[in-house]
Write a protein that holds these residues in place. Structure first.
Motif, PDB file in Angstrom:
ATOM      1  N   ASP A 197       0.832  -1.204   0.000  1.00 23.88           N
ATOM      2  CA  ASP A 197       0.000   0.000   0.000  1.00 23.88           C
ATOM      3  C   ASP A 197       0.870   1.257   0.000  1.00 23.88           C
ATOM      4  O   ASP A 197       2.064   1.201   0.317  1.00 23.88           O
ATOM      5  N   PRO A 198       0.313   2.418  -0.348  1.00 31.74           N
ATOM      6  CA  PRO A 198       1.108   3.642  -0.467  1.00 31.74           C
ATOM      7  C   PRO A 198       1.830   4.030   0.825  1.00 31.74           C
ATOM      8  O   PRO A 198       2.953   4.552   0.762  1.00 31.74           O
ATOM      9  N   VAL A 199       1.227   3.804   1.990  1.00 33.46           N
ATOM     10  CA  VAL A 199       1.889   4.192   3.240  1.00 33.46           C
ATOM     11  C   VAL A 199       3.158   3.382   3.445  1.00 33.46           C
ATOM     12  O   VAL A 199       4.210   3.927   3.795  1.00 33.46           O
ATOM     13  N   ASN A 200       3.084   2.081   3.212  1.00 29.85           N
ATOM     14  CA  ASN A 200       4.278   1.251   3.350  1.00 29.85           C
ATOM     15  C   ASN A 200       5.343   1.622   2.330  1.00 29.85           C
ATOM     16  O   ASN A 200       6.535   1.658   2.642  1.00 29.85           O
ATOM     17  N   LEU A 201       4.934   1.896   1.093  1.00 25.85           N
ATOM     18  CA  LEU A 201       5.901   2.306   0.070  1.00 25.85           C
ATOM     19  C   LEU A 201       6.579   3.618   0.452  1.00 25.85           C
ATOM     20  O   LEU A 201       7.802   3.753   0.371  1.00 25.85           O
ATOM     21  N   ALA A 202       5.789   4.598   0.871  1.00 23.87           N
ATOM     22  CA  ALA A 202       6.347   5.896   1.248  1.00 23.87           C
ATOM     23  C   ALA A 202       7.249   5.779   2.466  1.00 23.87           C
ATOM     24  O   ALA A 202       8.310   6.409   2.532  1.00 23.87           O
ATOM     25  N   LEU A 203       6.854   4.958   3.426  1.00 24.40           N
ATOM     26  CA  LEU A 203       7.652   4.805   4.638  1.00 24.40           C
ATOM     27  C   LEU A 203       8.990   4.147   4.326  1.00 24.40           C
ATOM     28  O   LEU A 203      10.028   4.561   4.859  1.00 24.40           O
ATOM     29  N   SER A 204       9.000   3.143   3.461  1.00 25.36           N
ATOM     30  CA  SER A 204      10.261   2.495   3.096  1.00 25.36           C
ATOM     31  C   SER A 204      11.185   3.465   2.369  1.00 25.36           C
ATOM     32  O   SER A 204      12.386   3.518   2.636  1.00 25.36           O
ATOM     33  N   PRO A 264       3.965   7.263  -4.247  1.00 26.99           N
ATOM     34  CA  PRO A 264       4.372   7.599  -2.878  1.00 26.99           C
ATOM     35  C   PRO A 264       5.878   7.608  -2.661  1.00 26.99           C
ATOM     36  O   PRO A 264       6.370   8.394  -1.850  1.00 26.99           O
ATOM     37  N   GLU A 265       6.635   6.752  -3.383  1.00 25.16           N
ATOM     38  CA  GLU A 265       8.083   6.706  -3.164  1.00 25.16           C
ATOM     39  C   GLU A 265       8.743   8.021  -3.562  1.00 25.16           C
ATOM     40  O   GLU A 265       9.514   8.601  -2.797  1.00 25.16           O
ATOM     41  N   ALA A 266       8.461   8.489  -4.777  1.00 27.50           N
ATOM     42  CA  ALA A 266       9.067   9.727  -5.250  1.00 27.50           C
ATOM     43  C   ALA A 266       8.613  10.915  -4.408  1.00 27.50           C
ATOM     44  O   ALA A 266       9.426  11.788  -4.058  1.00 27.50           O
ATOM     45  N   GLU A 267       7.340  10.968  -4.059  1.00 27.79           N
ATOM     46  CA  GLU A 267       6.848  12.082  -3.249  1.00 27.79           C
ATOM     47  C   GLU A 267       7.464  12.066  -1.857  1.00 27.79           C
ATOM     48  O   GLU A 267       7.749  13.132  -1.281  1.00 27.79           O
ATOM     49  N   ALA A 268       7.669  10.869  -1.299  1.00 28.31           N
ATOM     50  CA  ALA A 268       8.294  10.784   0.018  1.00 28.31           C
ATOM     51  C   ALA A 268       9.721  11.320  -0.025  1.00 28.31           C
ATOM     52  O   ALA A 268      10.141  12.070   0.865  1.00 28.31           O
ATOM     53  N   ARG A 269      10.480  10.947  -1.066  1.00 28.30           N
ATOM     54  CA  ARG A 269      11.863  11.442  -1.191  1.00 28.30           C
ATOM     55  C   ARG A 269      11.886  12.961  -1.339  1.00 28.30           C
ATOM     56  O   ARG A 269      12.678  13.651  -0.685  1.00 28.30           O
ATOM     57  N   ARG A 270      11.022  13.482  -2.222  1.00 28.15           N
ATOM     58  CA  ARG A 270      11.025  14.927  -2.458  1.00 28.15           C
ATOM     59  C   ARG A 270      10.612  15.691  -1.205  1.00 28.15           C
ATOM     60  O   ARG A 270      11.244  16.689  -0.837  1.00 28.15           O
ATOM     61  N   SER A 271       9.555  15.252  -0.546  1.00 34.66           N
ATOM     62  CA  SER A 271       9.082  15.958   0.649  1.00 34.66           C
ATOM     63  C   SER A 271      10.118  15.921   1.753  1.00 34.66           C
ATOM     64  O   SER A 271      10.357  16.927   2.434  1.00 34.66           O
ATOM     65  N   PHE A 272      10.728  14.764   1.938  1.00 33.85           N
ATOM     66  CA  PHE A 272      11.742  14.641   2.979  1.00 33.85           C
ATOM     67  C   PHE A 272      12.923  15.560   2.700  1.00 33.85           C
ATOM     68  O   PHE A 272      13.407  16.266   3.589  1.00 33.85           O
ATOM     69  N   ARG A 273      13.385  15.579   1.443  1.00 28.06           N
ATOM     70  CA  ARG A 273      14.511  16.436   1.087  1.00 28.06           C
ATOM     71  C   ARG A 273      14.156  17.906   1.233  1.00 28.06           C
ATOM     72  O   ARG A 273      14.952  18.704   1.745  1.00 28.06           O
ATOM     73  N   ASP A 274      12.954  18.286   0.797  1.00 30.18           N
ATOM     74  CA  ASP A 274      12.547  19.692   0.853  1.00 30.18           C
ATOM     75  C   ASP A 274      12.489  20.209   2.285  1.00 30.18           C
ATOM     76  O   ASP A 274      12.690  21.403   2.536  1.00 30.18           O
ATOM     77  N   ASN A 275      12.191  19.333   3.232  1.00 26.80           N
ATOM     78  CA  ASN A 275      12.019  19.766   4.619  1.00 26.80           C
ATOM     79  C   ASN A 275      13.270  19.603   5.479  1.00 26.80           C
ATOM     80  O   ASN A 275      13.223  19.892   6.677  1.00 26.80           O
ATOM     81  N   LEU A 276      14.370  19.150   4.880  1.00 24.17           N
ATOM     82  CA  LEU A 276      15.556  18.869   5.699  1.00 24.17           C
ATOM     83  C   LEU A 276      16.095  20.110   6.392  1.00 24.17           C
ATOM     84  O   LEU A 276      16.538  20.048   7.546  1.00 24.17           O
ATOM     85  N   ARG A 277      16.081  21.231   5.706  1.00 26.03           N
ATOM     86  CA  ARG A 277      16.590  22.449   6.362  1.00 26.03           C
ATOM     87  C   ARG A 277      15.675  22.869   7.507  1.00 26.03           C
ATOM     88  O   ARG A 277      16.140  23.384   8.522  1.00 26.03           O
ATOM     89  N   LEU A 278      14.391  22.664   7.331  1.00 32.91           N
ATOM     90  CA  LEU A 278      13.458  22.971   8.412  1.00 32.91           C
ATOM     91  C   LEU A 278      13.718  22.049   9.609  1.00 32.91           C
ATOM     92  O   LEU A 278      13.706  22.485  10.761  1.00 32.91           O
ATOM     93  N   TYR A 279      13.975  20.771   9.334  1.00 33.42           N
ATOM     94  CA  TYR A 279      14.241  19.814  10.413  1.00 33.42           C
ATOM     95  C   TYR A 279      15.585  20.082  11.089  1.00 33.42           C
ATOM     96  O   TYR A 279      15.765  19.740  12.255  1.00 33.42           O
TER      97      TYR A 279
END
Length: 329
Positions: A197-204, A264-279
């Protein structure tokens, strides 16, 4: 074979000098907050820098230069080739190179620069080899995730694992309720990965990106990714230990937010990278690593240990200067 005119040869040499990194040019690892995932590209070094080259029928050959000194890690997916010169440049800049699976969802191997101090590796090895200190570090990791005083006094590692499992399941249930997706069960099966499912794909996918950033921080301090305090038996054991400190805050909520995504995989990578400076994740990892491994000696700032020359070990006097002939005169 023709000899280039003196002016052209001089210009080429000038470009090489400008491209060569100096200590003043190189940022500290805590300032390198980004990762980059690449697949189906050729990575090589030219007189200007490291570049990724891709050729397609529709657009021909395209070349993109990579900001090597500003990257914490590069994830190389399937279909990627890299030259020795480009790999050496990544190593000089302290950029960790991770060999990953399709979409960055698996990590197979990673590079370790050779010019690292062993200060924090020695702290790690001493704590890892002492059962009492190893349990103390594992307990500190648990309390880092769930709050001071949350670990029962005298809890064993098995009890801590059980408590952690209950808390993570509760978080899954809470997020599933918030996003109205019904019951969620964490599942990671490489053999049938894309049927999940998309949640598992995005989480991995997000977790693998987190592993890359964590691996970069661990190797930047000169620690061993293999000497884990909770995980063991794997060359990434310590990477998994440290990454677990941040999943409940970073990757798990992100994955549930992508439950309706078609990619979900590509969106997870992009979102995570975009927020790294915020984190501000890399400075946090560096500080947390130092505090966990040597709470009495951890620096109170973001400064990294100074570069050291190689010393020699003596069982009586401790370290003695290297680069010296110690034969009796």
């Amino acid at each position: 074979m023709t000899t280039p005119p003196p002016a052209a040869a001089g210009a080429g040499e000038a470009r090489r000098r400008l491209a060569a990194p100096t200590i003043a040019m190189l940022p500290r690892v805590i300032d390198s907050l980004s990762f980059l995932y690449l697949d189906v590209v050729r990575i090589h070094q030219d007189d200007t820098g490291v570049c990724a080259e891709i050729t397609t029928e529709a657009r021909g050959r395209e070349t993109v230069y990579l900001p090597t000194a500003a990257l914490a890690c590069v994830l190389l997916g399937p279909g990627t080739s890299i030259t020795a010169r480009a790999l050496a440049t990544f190593a000089r800049h302290g950029t960790t190179v991770v060999i990953s699976g399709m979409g960055g969802v698996r990590s197979y191997a990673a590079t370790t620069p050779a010019n690292l101090t062993t200060t924090w590796l020695e702290h790690q090895a001493r704590a890892w080899a002492d059962d009492t200190r190893r349990l103390a570090v594992a307990t500190a990791m648990y309390e880092h995730r769930f709050g001071p005083g949350q670990a029962p006094p005298g809890a064993t590692l098995q009890q801590l694992r059980g408590l952690e499992g209950h808390r993570v399941k509760a978080l899954y249930k809470l997020l599933a309720t918030q996003h109205h997706i019904g019951r969620f069960r964490r599942n990671y099966d490489p053999a049938s990965f894309h049927t999940q499912d998309p949640v598992n794909l995005a989480l991995s996918a997000a977790n693998t990106c987190l592993y890359g950033i964590t691996h970069a921080a661990i190797t930047a301090l000169g620690c061993s990714p293999a000497l884990g305090f909770v995980h063991s038996g794997n060359q990434q054991a310590f990477v998994y230990d440290i990454s677990d400190l941040y999943k409940a805050e970073l990757t798990i909520p992100l994955a549930f937010s992508l439950h309706a995504s078609t990619n979900p995989e590509a969106e997870a990578r992009r979102s995570f990278r975009d927020n790294l400076r915020l984190y501000r994740l890399m400075p946090r990892i560096i500080r947390d690593l130092q505090t966990l491994l040597a709470p009495d000696n951890a620096p109170q700032t973001d400064d990294e240990p100074d570069e050291q020359l190689i010393d020699l070990w003596d069982p009586i006097t401790g370290t003695i200067p290297g680069g010296t002939n110690h034969a009796p005169t």
